[in-house]
Design a protein around this motif. Structure first.
Motif, PDB file in Angstrom:
ATOM      1  N   LYS A  70      -1.075   2.505  -6.156  1.00  0.00           N
ATOM      2  CA  LYS A  70      -2.252   2.780  -6.996  1.00  0.00           C
ATOM      3  C   LYS A  70      -2.072   2.374  -8.464  1.00  0.00           C
ATOM      4  O   LYS A  70      -2.283   1.244  -8.834  1.00  0.00           O
ATOM      5  CB  LYS A  70      -2.640   4.246  -6.882  1.00  0.00           C
ATOM      6  N   SER A  95       0.851  -1.196   0.000  1.00  0.00           N
ATOM      7  CA  SER A  95       0.000   0.000   0.000  1.00  0.00           C
ATOM      8  C   SER A  95       0.883   1.242   0.000  1.00  0.00           C
ATOM      9  O   SER A  95       2.070   1.178   0.365  1.00  0.00           O
ATOM     10  CB  SER A  95      -0.884   0.024   1.248  1.00  0.00           C
ATOM     11  N   GLY A  96       0.283   2.340  -0.383  1.00  0.00           N
ATOM     12  CA  GLY A  96       1.010   3.606  -0.345  1.00  0.00           C
ATOM     13  C   GLY A  96       1.491   3.920   1.062  1.00  0.00           C
ATOM     14  O   GLY A  96       2.605   4.405   1.262  1.00  0.00           O
ATOM     15  N   SER A  97       0.643   3.621   2.050  1.00  0.00           N
ATOM     16  CA  SER A  97       1.035   3.867   3.441  1.00  0.00           C
ATOM     17  C   SER A  97       2.298   3.096   3.783  1.00  0.00           C
ATOM     18  O   SER A  97       3.232   3.639   4.388  1.00  0.00           O
ATOM     19  CB  SER A  97      -0.084   3.413   4.389  1.00  0.00           C
ATOM     20  N   TYR A 124      -1.288  14.181   2.052  1.00  0.00           N
ATOM     21  CA  TYR A 124      -1.779  12.843   2.394  1.00  0.00           C
ATOM     22  C   TYR A 124      -0.714  11.828   2.024  1.00  0.00           C
ATOM     23  O   TYR A 124      -0.327  11.726   0.864  1.00  0.00           O
ATOM     24  CB  TYR A 124      -3.103  12.502   1.681  1.00  0.00           C
ATOM     25  N   HIS A 125      -0.239  11.094   3.036  1.00  0.00           N
ATOM     26  CA  HIS A 125       0.783  10.085   2.753  1.00  0.00           C
ATOM     27  C   HIS A 125       0.377   8.712   3.282  1.00  0.00           C
ATOM     28  O   HIS A 125       1.182   7.787   3.205  1.00  0.00           O
ATOM     29  CB  HIS A 125       2.135  10.517   3.340  1.00  0.00           C
ATOM     30  N   GLY A 126      -0.833   8.582   3.832  1.00  0.00           N
ATOM     31  CA  GLY A 126      -1.291   7.273   4.267  1.00  0.00           C
ATOM     32  C   GLY A 126      -1.928   7.297   5.632  1.00  0.00           C
ATOM     33  O   GLY A 126      -2.064   8.351   6.262  1.00  0.00           O
ATOM     34  N   ASP A 144       6.333  11.677  -3.282  1.00  0.00           N
ATOM     35  CA  ASP A 144       5.253  10.713  -3.137  1.00  0.00           C
ATOM     36  C   ASP A 144       4.441  10.746  -4.433  1.00  0.00           C
ATOM     37  O   ASP A 144       3.643  11.654  -4.666  1.00  0.00           O
ATOM     38  CB  ASP A 144       4.381  11.066  -1.925  1.00  0.00           C
ATOM     39  N   GLU A 167       4.020  15.351  -2.261  1.00  0.00           N
ATOM     40  CA  GLU A 167       3.383  14.889  -3.495  1.00  0.00           C
ATOM     41  C   GLU A 167       3.659  15.978  -4.534  1.00  0.00           C
ATOM     42  O   GLU A 167       3.408  17.163  -4.238  1.00  0.00           O
ATOM     43  CB  GLU A 167       1.876  14.766  -3.308  1.00  0.00           C
ATOM     44  N   ASN A 171       5.395   4.629   2.339  1.00  0.00           N
ATOM     45  CA  ASN A 171       5.876   5.813   3.061  1.00  0.00           C
ATOM     46  C   ASN A 171       6.458   5.444   4.423  1.00  0.00           C
ATOM     47  O   ASN A 171       7.398   6.085   4.890  1.00  0.00           O
ATOM     48  CB  ASN A 171       4.763   6.855   3.155  1.00  0.00           C
ATOM     49  N   VAL A 206       2.347   8.405  -5.382  1.00  0.00           N
ATOM     50  CA  VAL A 206       1.293   7.391  -5.257  1.00  0.00           C
ATOM     51  C   VAL A 206       0.095   7.733  -6.157  1.00  0.00           C
ATOM     52  O   VAL A 206      -0.457   6.861  -6.823  1.00  0.00           O
ATOM     53  CB  VAL A 206       0.895   7.214  -3.775  1.00  0.00           C
ATOM     54  N   ILE A 207      -0.277   9.009  -6.218  1.00  0.00           N
ATOM     55  CA  ILE A 207      -1.354   9.421  -7.127  1.00  0.00           C
ATOM     56  C   ILE A 207      -0.793   9.850  -8.478  1.00  0.00           C
ATOM     57  O   ILE A 207      -1.313   9.493  -9.537  1.00  0.00           O
ATOM     58  CB  ILE A 207      -2.185  10.574  -6.512  1.00  0.00           C
TER      59      ILE A 207
HETATM   60  N1  PMP Z   1       0.275   8.799  -0.704  1.00  0.00           N
HETATM   61  C1  PMP Z   1      -0.625   9.450  -1.432  1.00  0.00           C
HETATM   62  C2  PMP Z   1      -0.206  10.648  -2.208  1.00  0.00           C
HETATM   63  C3  PMP Z   1      -1.949   9.005  -1.480  1.00  0.00           C
HETATM   64  O1  PMP Z   1      -2.852   9.668  -2.190  1.00  0.00           O
HETATM   65  C4  PMP Z   1      -2.307   7.857  -0.750  1.00  0.00           C
HETATM   66  C5  PMP Z   1      -3.717   7.293  -0.788  1.00  0.00           C
HETATM   67  N2  PMP Z   1      -4.705   8.100  -1.245  1.00  0.00           N
HETATM   68  C6  PMP Z   1      -1.332   7.219   0.009  1.00  0.00           C
HETATM   69  C7  PMP Z   1      -0.052   7.706   0.005  1.00  0.00           C
HETATM   70  C8  PMP Z   1      -1.657   6.020   0.841  1.00  0.00           C
HETATM   71  O2  PMP Z   1      -1.902   4.938   0.049  1.00  0.00           O
HETATM   72  P1  PMP Z   1      -2.719   3.664   0.618  1.00  0.00           P
HETATM   73  O3  PMP Z   1      -4.124   4.104   0.828  1.00  0.00           O
HETATM   74  O4  PMP Z   1      -2.546   2.652  -0.473  1.00  0.00           O
HETATM   75  O5  PMP Z   1      -2.056   3.245   1.868  1.00  0.00           O
END
Ligand code: PMP
Length: 462
Positions: free
Chosen positions: A293, A124-126, A158-160, A264, A231, A129, A266-267
């Motif tokens: 993602k 996961s993104g979380s 937002y990083h998780g 980051d 981000e 990070n 992720v998006i």
């Molecule tokens: N970083 C960013 C920029 C995100 O937008 C998100 C989720 N929206 C995350 C990290 C966390 O990802 P996850 O929900 O897969 O843990």
């Protein structure tokens, strides 16, 4: 009539959901009444979602900013099926690997910014990070600077949702009452000219927002700062596109004080902005880069951290185990799906199409529909990510009272009109699948216009 739920009906699923399921980011009190209940999505194809009643919705959010290649891609299901029969799972701990993650690492190394050539996986993104937090601290320890422990991030980031990634994030409701942020996590003003720019031009404000990072570094002491994370375009915080010059200045500051720069993606990654990564768009050369993602278009959970040569050199030179990893790091089926997903993005030219055709089409359509709308303060975005900011007074950039209320009204109109467009505070945000066609974009914007008009009428401004 009987109260006993029938199998496989909306009523039954809602009832089970209400009795046994806890959805993330949900006010559970809203689901208490017999009338209330979750929306049950059962099927999807292309950019369309279908609920349990057979109603179709245009998915303006690509799920949660992730279904880049759209729904119903048999190639991805087949890649997972083949890999699951061959080797559904094996771990990558203790000097072990399986073919899919190593093949994927080579592909990512070719796509990522030049100095990133190694990859560490999560689901996961979380998690990616969290890996950054531990890897950055590990790196500085290897460099003989173990006191470099602090992280700087931004309000609205937002990083998780894990304890460390939520500490990196800058969302107050995710921190208050949770003992967050953890010690060593700091936040500065985001490059959000619309809200924080005052009388400055966007460019002047961009410089000011970057300098806030420098001030924070000096306050903590450069010898104590491990990394700055951002981000490239802030997504869940409201699609905040930084003013020109912001990232150049951020990069200069990080280099000057020897602070690692973490992007980051992720998006933003995997084509969302019309580039493989938005780091390319802004000239960012990160030391660490997180991805999730779009890496699998959400078909299976997977995340990755791109690691720079400088960090890898320290790992190789100094040795010592990096005591970190997840059971599913480098999951073979997820990595096989990621490889098939990259094949689709490349074969269908989705990055180029987003850059040259659909991205400009979306941005132009939004500007044409909303620049002169009385309820709209700003349209912003690039590629296939955008926001339409709803405000009370355009001239003074004044928000409505109780930030988030008007966005909520508009979001409800969107659902009623069969288009999924999320509200962040009072900004309507869009991030559709990259396979969207210009005609589908036009349809989505027509529906959004109808909904913003309806919201304006509710507020008595139209
Ligand atoms: N970083 C960013 C920029 C995100 O937008 C998100 C989720 N929206 C995350 C990290 C966390 O990802 P996850 O929900 O897969 O843990």
């Amino acid at each position: 009539m009987t109260d006993t739920p029938v199998r496989n009906t909306t009523a039954r699923w809602r009832d089970l959901d209400r009795r046994h399921h806890l959805s993330p980011f949900t006010d559970y009190r809203d689901l208490k009444g017999a009338e209330a209940g979750s929306r049950i999505i059962t099927r999807a194809e292309g950019i369309q979602l279908f609920d349990s009643e057979g109603e179709a919705f245009l998915d303006g959010m690509a799920g949660l900013w992730c279904v880049n290649v759209g729904y119903g891609r048999k190639e991805l299901a087949e890649a997972a099926y083949r890999q699951m029969l061959e080797l559904p799972y094996y771990n990558t701990f203790f000097k072990t690997a399986t073919p899919p993650p190593v093949e994927l690492s080579e592909r990512l190394a070719a796509l990522m910014p030049e100095k990133l050539n190694r990859v560490f996986y999560g689901s996961s993104g979380s998690e990616s990070n969290d890996t950054v937090v531990r890897l950055a601290r590990h790196f500085w320890k290897l460099e003989g600077q173990p006191e470099k422990q602090h992280f700087i991030s931004r309000t609205y980031a937002y990083h998780g949702s894990t304890m460390a990634s939520a500490s990196l994030g800058g969302m107050t409701p995710m921190q208050e009452g949770f003992g967050l942020p953890l010690p060593g996590f700091h936040h500065v003003v985001p490059p959000y000219w619309y809200d924080f720019g005052g009388d400055l031009s966007p460019e002047e404000f961009g410089q000011k927002a970057a300098r806030a990072i420098e001030e924070k570094i000096l306050e903590i002491g450069p010898e104590n700062v491990a990394a700055f994370i951002g981000e490239p375009i802030m997504g869940a915080g409201g699609v905040i596109v930084p003013p020109p010059g912001y990232w150049e200045e951020v990069q200069r500051i990080c280099r000057q004080y020897d602070v690692l720069l973490v992007a980051d993606e992720v998006i933003c990654g995997f084509g969302r902005t019309g580039h493989w990564f938005a780091s390319e768009l802004f000239g960012i050369e990160p030391d660490l880069m997180t991805m999730a993602k779009g890496i699998t278009s959400g078909y299976l959970p997977l995340s990755a951290v791109g690691v720079s040569d400088r960090i890898v050199e320290a790992l190789l030179r100094e040795g010592g185990e990096f005591a970190h990893g997840y059971t599913y790091s480098g999951h073979p089926a997820a990595c096989a799906v990621a490889l098939a997903n990259l094949d689709i993005i490349e074969k269908e030219g989705l990055v180029e199409r987003t850059r040259n055709e659909t991205g400009p089409h979306l941005q132009q359509a939004l500007h044409a529909a909303f620049d002169d709308h009385p309820l709209v303060g700003e349209v912003r975005g690039t590629g296939l990510i955008a926001a339409v900011e709803l405000v009370k007074d355009k001239a003074s950039r004044t928000h409505w009272e109780k930030l988030g209320r008007v966005g909520g009204i508009c979001r409800d109109h969107c659902f009623a009109n069969r288009v999924v467009i999320r509200a962040v505070r009072d900004a309507m945000v869009l991030s559709p699948p990259l396979v969207i066609t210009p005609a589908e974009i036009d349809e989505m914007v027509v529906r959004l216009k109808h909904c913003i008009d309806a919201t304006a009428r509710d507020l008595g401004v139209l």
